[in-house]
Design an enzyme around this catalytic site. Structure first.
Site, PDB file in Angstrom:
ATOM      1  N   TYR A 254       0.837  -1.246  -0.142  1.00 12.74           N
ATOM      2  CA  TYR A 254       0.087  -0.073   0.152  1.00 12.74           C
ATOM      3  C   TYR A 254       0.861   1.300  -0.132  1.00 12.74           C
ATOM      4  O   TYR A 254       2.029   1.207   0.798  1.00 12.74           O
ATOM      5  CB  TYR A 254      -0.797   0.101   1.202  1.00 12.74           C
ATOM      6  CG  TYR A 254      -1.577  -1.145   1.499  1.00 12.74           C
ATOM      7  CD1 TYR A 254      -1.302  -2.278   1.910  1.00 12.74           C
ATOM      8  CD2 TYR A 254      -3.098  -0.850   1.297  1.00 12.74           C
ATOM      9  CE1 TYR A 254      -2.203  -3.074   2.259  1.00 12.74           C
ATOM     10  CE2 TYR A 254      -4.030  -2.013   1.561  1.00 12.74           C
ATOM     11  CZ  TYR A 254      -3.547  -3.041   2.175  1.00 12.74           C
ATOM     12  OH  TYR A 254      -4.277  -4.125   2.182  1.00 12.74           O
TER      13      TYR A 254
ATOM     14  N   HIS B 213      -6.333   1.511  -1.582  1.00 21.30           N
ATOM     15  CA  HIS B 213      -6.321   0.076  -1.809  1.00 21.30           C
ATOM     16  C   HIS B 213      -4.913  -0.157  -2.084  1.00 21.30           C
ATOM     17  O   HIS B 213      -4.121   0.567  -2.695  1.00 21.30           O
ATOM     18  CB  HIS B 213      -7.170  -0.236  -2.980  1.00 21.30           C
ATOM     19  CG  HIS B 213      -8.761   0.026  -2.811  1.00 21.30           C
ATOM     20  ND1 HIS B 213      -9.401  -1.113  -2.259  1.00 21.30           N
ATOM     21  CD2 HIS B 213      -9.591   1.082  -2.946  1.00 21.30           C
ATOM     22  CE1 HIS B 213     -10.472  -0.633  -2.350  1.00 21.30           C
ATOM     23  NE2 HIS B 213     -10.749   0.588  -2.554  1.00 21.30           N
TER      24      HIS B 213
ATOM     25  N   LYS C 120      -4.766  -5.194  -9.203  1.00 19.47           N
ATOM     26  CA  LYS C 120      -3.250  -4.909  -8.257  1.00 19.47           C
ATOM     27  C   LYS C 120      -2.478  -5.323  -9.500  1.00 19.47           C
ATOM     28  O   LYS C 120      -2.689  -6.093 -10.260  1.00 19.47           O
ATOM     29  CB  LYS C 120      -3.065  -5.802  -7.197  1.00 19.47           C
ATOM     30  CG  LYS C 120      -4.291  -5.801  -6.213  1.00 19.47           C
ATOM     31  CD  LYS C 120      -3.741  -6.479  -4.914  1.00 19.47           C
ATOM     32  CE  LYS C 120      -4.936  -6.333  -3.746  1.00 19.47           C
ATOM     33  NZ  LYS C 120      -5.753  -5.341  -3.951  1.00 19.47           N
TER      34      LYS C 120
END
Lengths: 240, 240
Positions: free
Chosen positions: A148, A156, A190
């Protein structure tokens, strides 16, 4: 893919409250109170008071454990987290089952005995933590860590981190593994970040070996021939 | 890393003159003239007149060969280029040493005999060409192809392309290979693009097998913990 902030103003909040500063405050506070954790299997337990509870939470170290005790809050630290506070920030002492404080070498040997690839994982963890990335376990995404930009309450996680060691043949061995992992990362927004730890021939006998390790980082992303041409007309993109 | 256009206005020029259109013109012109190439070892020779010389150059197929002939320009096409004009665009016939036109199957077998991994390379080549990427040999960068958004006179190549087949164990086998390739690509301002061709169990007996192949693409880039935080303050980046 940039950071996905949680709500309006979260990025400004993060900017006004740098993680480096929070970790620094935590370090001073733990140092002042002579913080003492105790080994407990694959984690380290630490009892703290209100101020440090808040600092540990803001700096995102460990997870709080619910107990009946009213005046103390217990935190369960992962091996890398505990060793980082001990070895890198030097603000935590850790006792073993015999209640004696373990020195760096003993602690290192204990961590290694609990987790074969601890030296590589710790190098990766500390490498990113030192650059103010917040790391949490990545188990639920099938990776080693998630990273993060700031506290998980504000943003997020951006990266799904996989740590590879020299001669690592278990993971990302064939391209099917890559595609599987990339797709999984994509589906949870991600980016796959691979940290390759090279011991440069220095083994892992003691913590000072860490200084000789190097880390190579790369991101791996899906690519599409059309999306990479979005500066062109639709027909040029092959979208007809 | 976006496209690096060669000089001011190059992007507007490219936009006004889409590659799809140029290839389309080349296709019509070659069809009309019943263009005939001839096999010559690992390439195909094609003699064309002025208009087609210009179209082949603009579409970036083959390389011109200097000869003493004044009214004809010879082009040397690579195996993938020639097969693409034959098999995908259906605007070129190719004769063998016997001066008979080869059918698709014979041509396919010839290409395979000259280059073991021709099926995978051709799948990768045609996959990108169909989406209007311009491909040139990547030998000088140690990769299979380089990919341009438009003609190389307008833009630098953006991607260094490596084609991987199922069970490919020769290249990008260990992380040192990756890092070596990524660094090399970085030093010439290209992004490493890996195309992984999966035959999905369809072998390579005839050209129609190609339709069953799938291509997975991913880019691999160096990552730096600091540079990825350039939205933050210098101290937060760990740059002190």
């Amino acid at each position: 893919m940039g950071p996905r902030w949680k709500g309006k103003g979260a990025d400004a909040k993060a900017l006004a409250d740098p993680m480096s500063e929070i970790v620094s405050q935590l370090q001073s506070s733990l140092l002042q109170s002579n913080a003492l954790g105790s080994l407990s299997g694959c984690s380290v337990l630490l009892a703290v008071e209100t101020e440090q509870t808040e600092l540990l939470t803001r700096a995102c170290f460990g997870k709080p454990i619910i107990t009946a005790e009213k005046d103390k809050q217990w935190f369960q630290l992962g091996l890398e987290e505990a060793f980082y506070l001990c070895n890198s920030l030097k603000c935590l002492k850790i006792v073993g089952e015999d209640n004696f404080v373990k020195n760096d070498l003993d602690l290192w040997l204990h961590m290694k005995s609990k987790k074969d690839n601890f030296p590589d994982f710790y190098k990766a963890y500390s490498h990113l933590r030192m650059k103010n990335w917040v790391l949490r376990p990545g188990l639920q995404y099938g990776v080693d860590f998630v990273a993060y930009r700031h506290h998980p309450s504000l943003v997020h996680s951006e990266y799904a981190v996989i740590v590879l060691s020299e001669g690592d043949v278990g993971r990302l061995r064939v391209w099917a593994d890559f595609h599987c992992t990339i797709r999984l990362c994509g589906s949870v927004a991600k980016t796959l970040l691979v940290l390759h730890v090279d011991k440069n021939g220095h083994g892992a006998i003691c913590p000072s070996c860490l200084e000789s390790y190097s880390v190579e980082e790369c991101t791996i992303m899906r690519w599409s021939p059309e999306h990479s041409r979005n500066d062109q007309t639709a027909s040029e993109n092959g979208i007809t």
